[in-house]
Enzyme design. Sequence first.
Site, PDB file in Angstrom:
ATOM      1  N   CYS A  82      18.380   4.382   6.326  1.00 44.50           N
ATOM      2  CA  CYS A  82      19.830   4.254   6.242  1.00 44.50           C
ATOM      3  C   CYS A  82      20.327   4.937   4.981  1.00 44.50           C
ATOM      4  O   CYS A  82      19.663   4.914   3.942  1.00 44.50           O
ATOM      5  CB  CYS A  82      20.260   2.796   6.281  1.00 44.50           C
ATOM      6  SG  CYS A  82      20.110   1.934   4.714  1.00 44.50           S
ATOM      7  N   GLU A  83      21.492   5.560   5.106  1.00 49.87           N
ATOM      8  CA  GLU A  83      22.001   6.309   3.964  1.00 49.87           C
ATOM      9  C   GLU A  83      22.638   5.402   2.916  1.00 49.87           C
ATOM     10  O   GLU A  83      22.926   5.837   1.818  1.00 49.87           O
ATOM     11  CB  GLU A  83      22.991   7.384   4.419  1.00 49.87           C
ATOM     12  CG  GLU A  83      24.297   6.868   4.964  1.00 49.87           C
ATOM     13  CD  GLU A  83      25.199   8.015   5.442  1.00 49.87           C
ATOM     14  OE1 GLU A  83      24.694   9.107   5.709  1.00 49.87           O
ATOM     15  OE2 GLU A  83      26.418   7.787   5.523  1.00 49.87           O
ATOM     16  N   HIS A  84      22.841   4.145   3.230  1.00 46.86           N
ATOM     17  CA  HIS A  84      23.459   3.240   2.262  1.00 46.86           C
ATOM     18  C   HIS A  84      22.454   2.665   1.283  1.00 46.86           C
ATOM     19  O   HIS A  84      22.779   2.403   0.132  1.00 46.86           O
ATOM     20  CB  HIS A  84      24.174   2.091   2.990  1.00 46.86           C
ATOM     21  CG  HIS A  84      25.265   2.568   3.883  1.00 46.86           C
ATOM     22  ND1 HIS A  84      25.479   2.068   5.151  1.00 46.86           N
ATOM     23  CD2 HIS A  84      26.195   3.533   3.701  1.00 46.86           C
ATOM     24  CE1 HIS A  84      26.501   2.702   5.697  1.00 46.86           C
ATOM     25  NE2 HIS A  84      26.944   3.593   4.845  1.00 46.86           N
ATOM     26  N   HIS A  85      21.234   2.433   1.760  1.00 47.04           N
ATOM     27  CA  HIS A  85      20.233   1.798   0.893  1.00 47.04           C
ATOM     28  C   HIS A  85      18.930   2.577   0.804  1.00 47.04           C
ATOM     29  O   HIS A  85      18.022   2.174   0.083  1.00 47.04           O
ATOM     30  CB  HIS A  85      19.923   0.382   1.412  1.00 47.04           C
ATOM     31  CG  HIS A  85      21.137  -0.473   1.582  1.00 47.04           C
ATOM     32  ND1 HIS A  85      21.818  -0.568   2.775  1.00 47.04           N
ATOM     33  CD2 HIS A  85      21.796  -1.246   0.699  1.00 47.04           C
ATOM     34  CE1 HIS A  85      22.850  -1.377   2.626  1.00 47.04           C
ATOM     35  NE2 HIS A  85      22.868  -1.806   1.384  1.00 47.04           N
ATOM     36  N   GLN A 123      23.190   4.656  12.005  1.00 42.76           N
ATOM     37  CA  GLN A 123      22.762   4.655  13.413  1.00 42.76           C
ATOM     38  C   GLN A 123      23.832   5.208  14.350  1.00 42.76           C
ATOM     39  O   GLN A 123      23.539   5.932  15.303  1.00 42.76           O
ATOM     40  CB  GLN A 123      22.381   3.226  13.813  1.00 42.76           C
ATOM     41  CG  GLN A 123      21.706   3.148  15.174  1.00 42.76           C
ATOM     42  CD  GLN A 123      21.297   1.732  15.530  1.00 42.76           C
ATOM     43  OE1 GLN A 123      20.890   0.975  14.651  1.00 42.76           O
ATOM     44  NE2 GLN A 123      21.416   1.362  16.783  1.00 42.76           N
ATOM     45  N   HIS A 151      17.248  -2.922  11.124  1.00 47.36           N
ATOM     46  CA  HIS A 151      17.496  -2.324   9.808  1.00 47.36           C
ATOM     47  C   HIS A 151      16.882  -3.183   8.717  1.00 47.36           C
ATOM     48  O   HIS A 151      17.253  -4.345   8.547  1.00 47.36           O
ATOM     49  CB  HIS A 151      19.006  -2.196   9.582  1.00 47.36           C
ATOM     50  CG  HIS A 151      19.646  -1.159  10.472  1.00 47.36           C
ATOM     51  ND1 HIS A 151      20.200  -0.001   9.978  1.00 47.36           N
ATOM     52  CD2 HIS A 151      19.774  -1.111  11.824  1.00 47.36           C
ATOM     53  CE1 HIS A 151      20.658   0.721  10.991  1.00 47.36           C
ATOM     54  NE2 HIS A 151      20.416   0.072  12.118  1.00 47.36           N
ATOM     55  N   CYS A 153      17.326  -2.931   5.653  1.00 48.50           N
ATOM     56  CA  CYS A 153      18.292  -3.270   4.589  1.00 48.50           C
ATOM     57  C   CYS A 153      18.982  -4.591   4.920  1.00 48.50           C
ATOM     58  O   CYS A 153      19.445  -5.298   4.020  1.00 48.50           O
ATOM     59  CB  CYS A 153      19.298  -2.150   4.370  1.00 48.50           C
ATOM     60  SG  CYS A 153      20.378  -1.804   5.755  1.00 48.50           S
TER      61      CYS A 153
HETATM   62 ZN   LIG Z   1      21.419   0.037   4.813  1.00 47.11          ZN
END
Ligand SMILES: [Zn+2]
Length: 191
Positions: A82-85, A123, A151, A153
């Site tokens: 994931c690009e956030h975490h 996603q 996920h 995260c």
């Molecule tokens: Zn994430």
Amino acid sequence: MKQKKEPDQKKIAALVKSLLRELGEDPERDGLKKTPERVAKSLVFLTRGYRQNVKAVVNGAYFSTGTNNMVILKDIELYSMCEHHMLPFYGKCAIGYISQGKVLGVSKLARIVDMYARRLQIQERMTEEIANSVMDETGAEGVGVVIRARHLCMAMRGVEKQNSEMVTSSVLGSFRSDEKVRHEFLSLAGV
Ligand SMILES: [Zn+2]
């Protein structure tokens, strides 16, 4: 997307080393000595989708067909981050399409999924990117893509239910406009 150059693994390793230090670790201790290089190598591999493009991945592997039945490939495993975490998410993808005479080799569909999965992702966007690529490459009458994924995260940070799965779908052409087609896809894809 423009073809990008190979990342500098030495640079990444140095960054990982200072990251370890900042986290309170001793990057010189035995167990961690080779870790920066290993992390660098693995990150380069896990993001190699940035250096690939659909045309090269598909490499002209088409077949002609006289029929225009629905083709479905399901249970395509995917592993992404994931690009956030920058934590992994993983699951399965189903792709369906109705060709207009042009069919893609089965392994190529899986490789398209891989290419998009090996980038930092969300996603929802990945689902759309796969659908659009299959549409562009095959000139299909309609395309449907469903991804179910877990996920880490969410699971590891304890923000959401540990076992929750995220389901995303993208439907194009007749899969969007024709409810019967969409239903056939969703039931055959086992969603
Ligand atoms: Zn994430």
